[in-house]
Design an enzyme around this catalytic site. Structure first.
Site, PDB file in Angstrom:
ATOM      1  N   ASN A   1     -65.135 -34.909  54.179  1.00  0.00           N
ATOM      2  CA  ASN A   1     -65.310 -36.029  55.234  1.00  0.00           C
ATOM      3  C   ASN A   1     -64.689 -37.096  54.510  1.00  0.00           C
ATOM      4  O   ASN A   1     -65.146 -37.593  53.526  1.00  0.00           O
ATOM      5  CB  ASN A   1     -66.912 -36.061  55.356  1.00  0.00           C
ATOM      6  CG  ASN A   1     -67.091 -37.723  56.213  1.00  0.00           C
ATOM      7  OD1 ASN A   1     -66.029 -37.815  56.779  1.00  0.00           O
ATOM      8  ND2 ASN A   1     -68.244 -38.000  56.255  1.00  0.00           N
TER       9      ASN A   1
ATOM     10  N   LYS B   1     -63.732 -39.957  55.657  1.00  0.00           N
ATOM     11  CA  LYS B   1     -64.360 -41.515  56.102  1.00  0.00           C
ATOM     12  C   LYS B   1     -63.228 -42.212  56.709  1.00  0.00           C
ATOM     13  O   LYS B   1     -62.196 -41.604  57.092  1.00  0.00           O
ATOM     14  CB  LYS B   1     -65.308 -42.023  55.253  1.00  0.00           C
ATOM     15  CG  LYS B   1     -66.671 -40.945  54.943  1.00  0.00           C
ATOM     16  CD  LYS B   1     -67.574 -41.605  53.821  1.00  0.00           C
ATOM     17  CE  LYS B   1     -68.640 -40.650  53.951  1.00  0.00           C
ATOM     18  NZ  LYS B   1     -69.845 -41.213  53.193  1.00  0.00           N
TER      19      LYS B   1
ATOM     20  N   HIS C   1     -73.207 -38.193  61.825  1.00  0.00           N
ATOM     21  CA  HIS C   1     -73.283 -38.562  60.290  1.00  0.00           C
ATOM     22  C   HIS C   1     -74.321 -39.901  60.266  1.00  0.00           C
ATOM     23  O   HIS C   1     -74.084 -40.693  61.328  1.00  0.00           O
ATOM     24  CB  HIS C   1     -71.832 -38.834  60.085  1.00  0.00           C
ATOM     25  CG  HIS C   1     -71.820 -39.186  58.622  1.00  0.00           C
ATOM     26  ND1 HIS C   1     -71.950 -40.391  58.092  1.00  0.00           N
ATOM     27  CD2 HIS C   1     -71.492 -38.127  57.633  1.00  0.00           C
ATOM     28  CE1 HIS C   1     -71.897 -40.133  56.695  1.00  0.00           C
ATOM     29  NE2 HIS C   1     -71.653 -38.961  56.519  1.00  0.00           N
TER      30      HIS C   1
ATOM     31  N   GLU D   1     -73.554 -42.549  58.701  1.00  0.00           N
ATOM     32  CA  GLU D   1     -73.131 -43.852  58.918  1.00  0.00           C
ATOM     33  C   GLU D   1     -72.877 -44.027  60.583  1.00  0.00           C
ATOM     34  O   GLU D   1     -72.929 -45.353  60.828  1.00  0.00           O
ATOM     35  CB  GLU D   1     -71.875 -43.975  58.368  1.00  0.00           C
ATOM     36  CG  GLU D   1     -71.889 -44.128  56.758  1.00  0.00           C
ATOM     37  CD  GLU D   1     -71.045 -43.270  55.850  1.00  0.00           C
ATOM     38  OE1 GLU D   1     -69.802 -42.820  56.376  1.00  0.00           O
ATOM     39  OE2 GLU D   1     -71.222 -42.859  54.665  1.00  0.00           O
TER      40      GLU D   1
ATOM     41  N   GLU E   1     -78.055 -34.238  54.941  1.00  0.00           N
ATOM     42  CA  GLU E   1     -77.438 -35.128  54.031  1.00  0.00           C
ATOM     43  C   GLU E   1     -78.633 -36.288  53.998  1.00  0.00           C
ATOM     44  O   GLU E   1     -78.839 -37.199  54.756  1.00  0.00           O
ATOM     45  CB  GLU E   1     -76.192 -36.038  54.641  1.00  0.00           C
ATOM     46  CG  GLU E   1     -75.060 -34.851  54.941  1.00  0.00           C
ATOM     47  CD  GLU E   1     -73.880 -35.644  54.826  1.00  0.00           C
ATOM     48  OE1 GLU E   1     -72.896 -35.380  53.932  1.00  0.00           O
ATOM     49  OE2 GLU E   1     -73.603 -36.627  55.716  1.00  0.00           O
TER      50      GLU E   1
ATOM     51  N   GLY F   1     -73.054 -41.399  49.118  1.00  0.00           N
ATOM     52  CA  GLY F   1     -72.180 -42.282  48.217  1.00  0.00           C
ATOM     53  C   GLY F   1     -73.029 -43.261  47.424  1.00  0.00           C
ATOM     54  O   GLY F   1     -72.329 -44.198  46.982  1.00  0.00           O
TER      55      GLY F   1
ATOM     56  N   SER G   1     -73.203 -37.006  47.594  1.00  0.00           N
ATOM     57  CA  SER G   1     -72.782 -37.173  46.172  1.00  0.00           C
ATOM     58  C   SER G   1     -72.359 -35.797  45.529  1.00  0.00           C
ATOM     59  O   SER G   1     -72.721 -35.436  44.333  1.00  0.00           O
ATOM     60  CB  SER G   1     -73.796 -37.888  45.336  1.00  0.00           C
ATOM     61  OG  SER G   1     -74.147 -39.484  45.766  1.00  0.00           O
TER      62      SER G   1
HETATM   63  P1  PGA Z   1     -70.604 -38.529  49.468  1.00  0.00           P
HETATM   64  O1  PGA Z   1     -70.637 -38.313  51.088  1.00  0.00           O
HETATM   65  O2  PGA Z   1     -70.350 -37.188  49.132  1.00  0.00           O
HETATM   66  O3  PGA Z   1     -69.404 -39.685  49.312  1.00  0.00           O
HETATM   67  O4  PGA Z   1     -72.158 -38.825  49.115  1.00  0.00           O
HETATM   68  C1  PGA Z   1     -70.997 -37.451  51.879  1.00  0.00           C
HETATM   69  C2  PGA Z   1     -71.043 -37.683  53.426  1.00  0.00           C
HETATM   70  O5  PGA Z   1     -71.227 -38.836  53.766  1.00  0.00           O
HETATM   71  O6  PGA Z   1     -70.721 -36.689  54.329  1.00  0.00           O
END
Ligand code: PGA
Length: 253
Positions: A9, A11, A97, A99, A169, A175, A215
């Site tokens: 992903n 983003k 997601h 976000e 998640e 992140g 992460s």
């Molecule tokens: P990350 O993001 O691996 O940077 O923690 C995962 C995601 O948001 O799908």
């Protein structure tokens, strides 16, 4: 057995030239990808065509979108429809997601409409669920997951459910560099599979793939993949670098 999925992903990262540079390094590194593995790259909308073209002829690497509107067309400024994604040979779409939920205010009802629409257009949803730190500390993790599952998948038939991928998640792990411990991840994944087995045909729960996200990096992916109910990873930050994502994609399982 469930075929593992490693999904990137990106983003809101990478211009078209940056996407091309990633693919130039990444594609040779996954030339000998094991056949029993699927890779998905979900770039921003503007790079879908570039990724889609580069993947032509690759059976187990496909392109995904990061969001989608549920209508086919209309007065929805700034939105992208399932028909537009299909046109670019997009096979997957990330929906719900954290976000989208927390930064853009998407609610369960909207996410459910998007899931139904994606399935109706033969685009497979990667449906994301996860608890906040506050919810975890209040002991509400499994309740939150179950309520997100019920809201998102309430209108999905047994037949269509086989095309859904669920991504667990934890919001506090996205992140942040913090990963769920193996015990926390396994507990959540097991609960998700149990919920699916209660609400759909018995075979579906065994078939459905549940990805872990938050992460994930080359250094922790194998430990996560070793867990019984973890069937893959949804990777943000560590999927922006071609070498790092190739290491994740080809990790030993
Ligand atoms: P990350 O993001 O691996 O940077 O923690 C995962 C995601 O948001 O799908």
């Amino acid at each position: 057995m469930r075929t593992p999925i490693m999904a990137a992903n990106w983003k809101m990262h990478k211009t078209v030239p940056e996407t091309m540079a990633f693919l130039d390094t990444f594609m040779p590194l996954v030339r000998d990808l094991p056949q029993d593995r699927e890779i998905i790259i979900a770039p921003p909308f503007t790079s879908l065509e570039t990724v889609s073209r580069a993947l032509l002829g690759r059976k187990n690497i496909s392109v995904g979108a990061q969001n989608m509107h549920f209508e086919e067309q209309g007065a929805f400024t700034g939105e992208i429809s399932p028909l537009m994604l299909s046109d670019l040979r997009v096979k997957w779409v990330i929906l719900g997601h954290s976000e989208r939920r927390h930064v853009f205010g998407e609610e369960d009802e909207l996410i459910a409409k998007k899931i139904t629409s994606a399935l109706a257009h033969d685009i497979k949803p990667i449906f994301c669920i996860g608890e906040t730190l506050e919810e975890r500390e209040a002991g509400k993790t499994l309740d939150v997951l179950q309520s997100q599952l019920a809201a998102g998948l309430g209108n999905v038939s047994d037949e269509r459910m086989a095309d859904v991928v669920i991504a667990y998640e934890p919001v506090w792990a996205i992140g942040t560099g913090k990963t769920a411990t193996p015990a926390q991840a396994q507990e959540a994944h097991e609960a998700v599979r149990a919920w699916v087995s209660q609400h759909f045909n018995s075979g579906i729960a065994e078939q459905i793939r549940i990805l872990y996200g938050g992460s994930v990096k080359p250094g922790n992916v194998e430990e996560l993949m070793a867990l019984e109910d973890v069937d893959g990873a949804l990777v943000g930050g560590a999927a922006l670098d071609p070498e790092s994502f190739a290491e994740i994609a080809t990790c030993s399982i």
